[in-house]
Design an enzyme around this catalytic site. Structure first.
Site, PDB file in Angstrom:
ATOM      1  N   LEU A   1       0.845  -1.196   0.000  1.00 28.98           N
ATOM      2  CA  LEU A   1       0.000   0.000   0.000  1.00 28.98           C
ATOM      3  C   LEU A   1       0.879   1.243   0.000  1.00 28.98           C
ATOM      4  O   LEU A   1       1.728   1.424   0.866  1.00 28.98           O
ATOM      5  CB  LEU A   1      -0.915  -0.001   1.234  1.00 28.98           C
TER       6      LEU A   1
ATOM      7  N   HIS B   1       7.931   1.376  11.058  1.00 29.02           N
ATOM      8  CA  HIS B   1       8.503   2.647  10.631  1.00 29.02           C
ATOM      9  C   HIS B   1       7.506   3.755  10.986  1.00 29.02           C
ATOM     10  O   HIS B   1       6.285   3.548  10.930  1.00 29.02           O
ATOM     11  CB  HIS B   1       8.729   2.609   9.111  1.00 29.02           C
TER      12      HIS B   1
END
Length: 339
Positions: A127, A231
């Site tokens: 994505l 992240h």
């Protein structure tokens, strides 16, 4: 809003490549490698065209399209089955308890073990939303449209769905987890290994990595601190996955230590709550309930946000823009889920 999700076409390659260059590295499912991306689009075309409704290692690739301008502003992927043609490796974190009678103490040590526990699962991944479009619910549209596709074609997917989130990296694109562990065995930097994996797969991990458990306490603090952490740019994605019912069961990515989350397919919120509704027509006002709606099979799949009103017959009245983007009319059937 004039954005919709549709199945990818091989003509989407230029836009896909431009988006891949914006990822900043560490994005295994969207590498900035022209041949790999072209192969992905070709593989997706095969998946959409395949006959039969059984699970296989298909790749389904989707694009976020501005319906009016035809500009591509995002992408996402579904993998029908991981681990079919090559092993799917993860690290599983567990706890080993040991007691010393002489010291009168109990020691609990966390270990990382290389495993293929998640083979046979389906996967949502890849994505990416253009930085200029990260508002207005487009990331949610990208993410959740995949679950409507899964519900539309449920026999093509496994009993469990997983999602791997990118792990923590420094500004130069290096992974503290990789540098402390796998990098010591491969003689490659994280960007080099990640690029190799994106093109060639993970078999080299099995060939070179030790099969013995790794004691977490033997890793430097810089690596221990990022185990199971996404992240910073992936925190919103993790929250969306958790809202759908995905949980972290101590599986992490073998490259960057990022979390791998899983959910039983039929218990994913959007899969469980989505319903098929007959279209009764359109409405001209802006009232109604905001819902994600989808229609079409395989390569004809399309999804968008819509303002939906339910009439006295239990049929859906959609705003005219949604009718246009889905190319549906009175009497057609859509699948819909609340925002």
């Amino acid at each position: 809003m004039s954005f919709r999700i549709r199945a990818a076409r091989e003509s989407d390659y230029p836009a896909l490549y431009e988006m891949a260059k914006l990822t900043g590295g560490g994005f295994t499912n969207l590498p900035a490698d022209k041949t790999t991306l072209q192969n992905k689009l070709a593989r997706a075309a095969e998946g959409f065209d395949r006959k039969g409704e059984n699970q296989s290692d298909d790749l389904y690739l989707f694009m976020l399209e501005d319906f009016d301008s035809k500009a591509i502003r995002g992408t996402c992927q579904i993998f029908g089955e991981v681990g079919r043609d090559r092993p799917f490796y993860s690290y599983r974190m567990s706890t080993l308890t040991q007691k010393s009678e002489e010291l009168g103490r109990i020691f609990r040590n966390q270990t990382l073990s290389l495993c293929t526990d998640l083979e046979g699962s389906s996967e949502v991944g890849g994505l990416f939303l253009h930085p200029h479009e990260r508002a207005g619910g487009l990331g949610m549209l990208l993410a959740r449209s995949r679950y409507l596709f899964i519900k539309q074609h449920r026999p093509r997917f496994g009993a469990r769905v997983l999602a791997e989130l990118r792990g923590v990296m420094d500004p130069a694109g290096h992974s503290p987890f990789w540098d402390a562990l796998a990098g010591r065995f491969f003689g490659m930097t994280f960007p080099e290994a990640d690029e190799f994996n994106a093109v060639h797969g993970t078999q080299f991990i099995a060939d070179l990595m030790p099969n013995t458990p790794i004691y977490v306490n033997m890793l430097p603090e810089s690596a221990r601190a990022v185990i199971g952490q996404p992240h910073p740019t992936g925190r919103a994605a993790l929250k969306m996955l958790q809202a759908e019912g995905f949980v972290w069961e101590c599986y992490i990515d073998i490259f960057d230590g990022g979390p791998t989350v899983t959910a039983p397919t039929d218990q994913i919120r959007s899969v469980r709550e989505a319903e098929w509704i007959k279209v009764g027509g359109s409405h001209k006002d802006k009232g109604g309930k905001t819902m994600m709606v989808a229609t079409g099979q395989l390569g004809n799949f399309a999804a968008c946000w819509a303002q939906v009103q339910i009439d006295d017959r239990g049929e859906a009245l959609l705003d005219e823009k949604a009718m246009q983007m889905l190319d549906v009319g009175s009497g057609d059937t859509i699948i819909a889920v609340s925002r």
